[in-house]
Design a protein around this motif. Structure first.
Motif, short mmCIF file in Angstrom:
data_model
loop_
_atom_site.label_atom_id
_atom_site.label_comp_id
_atom_site.label_asym_id
_atom_site.label_seq_id
_atom_site.Cartn_x
_atom_site.Cartn_y
_atom_site.Cartn_z
N GLY A 239 38.67 37.93 54.50
CA GLY A 239 39.24 39.11 55.16
C GLY A 239 40.16 39.90 54.25
N ASP A 240 40.93 39.20 53.41
CA ASP A 240 41.81 39.89 52.45
C ASP A 240 40.98 40.71 51.46
OD1 ASP A 240 44.17 38.74 53.53
OD2 ASP A 240 43.92 36.96 52.27
N ILE A 241 39.89 40.13 51.00
CA ILE A 241 39.00 40.83 50.07
C ILE A 241 38.36 42.03 50.77
CG2 ILE A 241 36.88 40.65 48.71
CD1 ILE A 241 37.72 37.70 48.15
N ARG A 242 37.91 41.81 52.00
CA ARG A 242 37.29 42.89 52.78
C ARG A 242 38.28 44.05 52.97
NH1 ARG A 242 32.95 42.13 55.57
NH2 ARG A 242 33.34 39.93 55.99
N ARG A 243 39.54 43.74 53.30
CA ARG A 243 40.56 44.79 53.49
C ARG A 243 40.85 45.54 52.20
NH1 ARG A 243 42.08 41.14 57.16
NH2 ARG A 243 43.43 39.93 55.79
N ALA A 244 40.90 44.82 51.09
CA ALA A 244 41.16 45.47 49.80
C ALA A 244 40.07 46.49 49.49
CB ALA A 244 41.26 44.43 48.68
N ILE A 245 38.83 46.11 49.76
CA ILE A 245 37.71 47.01 49.51
C ILE A 245 37.75 48.18 50.50
CG2 ILE A 245 35.19 47.19 49.58
CD1 ILE A 245 35.19 44.26 48.42
N ALA A 246 38.02 47.91 51.76
CA ALA A 246 38.11 48.97 52.77
C ALA A 246 39.23 49.95 52.44
CB ALA A 246 38.33 48.36 54.15
N ASP A 247 40.29 49.44 51.80
CA ASP A 247 41.43 50.28 51.44
C ASP A 247 41.25 51.01 50.12
OD1 ASP A 247 42.69 49.60 53.79
OD2 ASP A 247 44.03 48.12 52.88
N GLY A 248 40.09 50.83 49.47
CA GLY A 248 39.79 51.63 48.29
C GLY A 248 39.52 50.91 46.99
N ALA A 249 39.65 49.58 46.96
CA ALA A 249 39.33 48.86 45.72
C ALA A 249 37.86 49.10 45.40
CB ALA A 249 39.61 47.37 45.87
N GLN A 250 37.57 49.47 44.16
CA GLN A 250 36.21 49.82 43.79
C GLN A 250 35.58 48.88 42.77
OE1 GLN A 250 35.88 53.98 42.81
NE2 GLN A 250 37.02 54.58 44.62
N PHE B 103 35.84 44.45 41.19
CA PHE B 103 36.44 43.14 41.39
C PHE B 103 37.84 43.09 40.79
CE2 PHE B 103 37.25 38.71 40.09
CZ PHE B 103 37.27 38.15 41.36
N GLU B 104 38.03 43.76 39.67
CA GLU B 104 39.36 43.78 39.03
C GLU B 104 40.39 44.46 39.94
OE1 GLU B 104 36.45 44.61 37.55
OE2 GLU B 104 36.31 42.90 36.18
N GLU B 105 39.97 45.49 40.65
CA GLU B 105 40.88 46.14 41.59
C GLU B 105 41.17 45.24 42.79
OE1 GLU B 105 39.55 50.11 42.55
OE2 GLU B 105 39.68 50.74 40.46
N VAL B 106 40.16 44.50 43.24
CA VAL B 106 40.37 43.52 44.32
C VAL B 106 41.38 42.47 43.85
CG1 VAL B 106 39.28 41.70 45.69
CG2 VAL B 106 38.12 43.89 45.40
N GLN B 107 41.24 42.02 42.61
CA GLN B 107 42.19 41.05 42.06
C GLN B 107 43.60 41.61 42.03
OE1 GLN B 107 40.14 40.10 38.24
NE2 GLN B 107 40.65 37.99 38.80
N ALA B 108 43.75 42.85 41.61
CA ALA B 108 45.07 43.47 41.51
C ALA B 108 45.75 43.54 42.88
CB ALA B 108 44.97 44.86 40.89
N VAL B 109 44.97 43.81 43.91
CA VAL B 109 45.52 43.95 45.26
C VAL B 109 45.80 42.60 45.90
CG1 VAL B 109 45.00 44.76 47.60
CG2 VAL B 109 44.44 46.20 45.65
N THR B 110 44.87 41.65 45.75
CA THR B 110 44.95 40.39 46.48
C THR B 110 45.48 39.22 45.66
OG1 THR B 110 42.70 39.70 45.91
CG2 THR B 110 42.97 41.04 47.92
N GLY B 111 45.32 39.28 44.35
CA GLY B 111 45.67 38.13 43.51
C GLY B 111 44.57 37.10 43.42
N VAL B 112 43.41 37.37 44.05
CA VAL B 112 42.32 36.40 44.04
C VAL B 112 41.91 36.06 42.61
CG1 VAL B 112 40.42 38.08 44.18
CG2 VAL B 112 40.11 35.81 45.14
N SER B 113 41.71 34.79 42.37
CA SER B 113 41.24 34.29 41.08
C SER B 113 42.17 34.64 39.93
CB SER B 113 39.82 34.82 40.81
OG SER B 113 39.28 34.21 39.68
N THR B 114 43.47 34.63 40.19
CA THR B 114 44.43 34.86 39.12
C THR B 114 45.29 33.63 38.86
OG1 THR B 114 46.07 35.82 40.65
CG2 THR B 114 44.55 37.36 39.55
#
Length: 61
Positions: A17-28, A30-41
């Motif tokens: 859901g966090d990844i889905r929200r990041a994309i819905a909010d404009g992440a374009q 995977f690197e942008e998804v990482q910046a927003v969520t911290g996933v895989s960092t």
């Protein structure tokens, strides 16, 4: 549809859901998804799975 409550990244406690929200909010990318969520960092063991989840969401599942 994937379960939004399922953890993708245990280190950062990031869910599908966090990844889905990041994309819905404009992440374009995977690197942008990482910046927003911290996933895989953290330990990065989830990197392949996290990228696959993000790709599926980008492609509309």
């Amino acid at each position: 549809m994937m379960n939004d409550a399922k953890l993708v990244c245990h280190c950062r406690r990031v869910t599908i859901g966090d990844i889905r929200r990041a994309i819905a909010d404009g992440a374009q990318s995977f690197e942008e998804v990482q910046a927003v969520t911290g996933v895989s960092t953290g330990c990065k063991r989830c990197a392949d799975h996290a990228k696959n989840v993000a790709k599926a969401i980008f492609e509309g599942e």
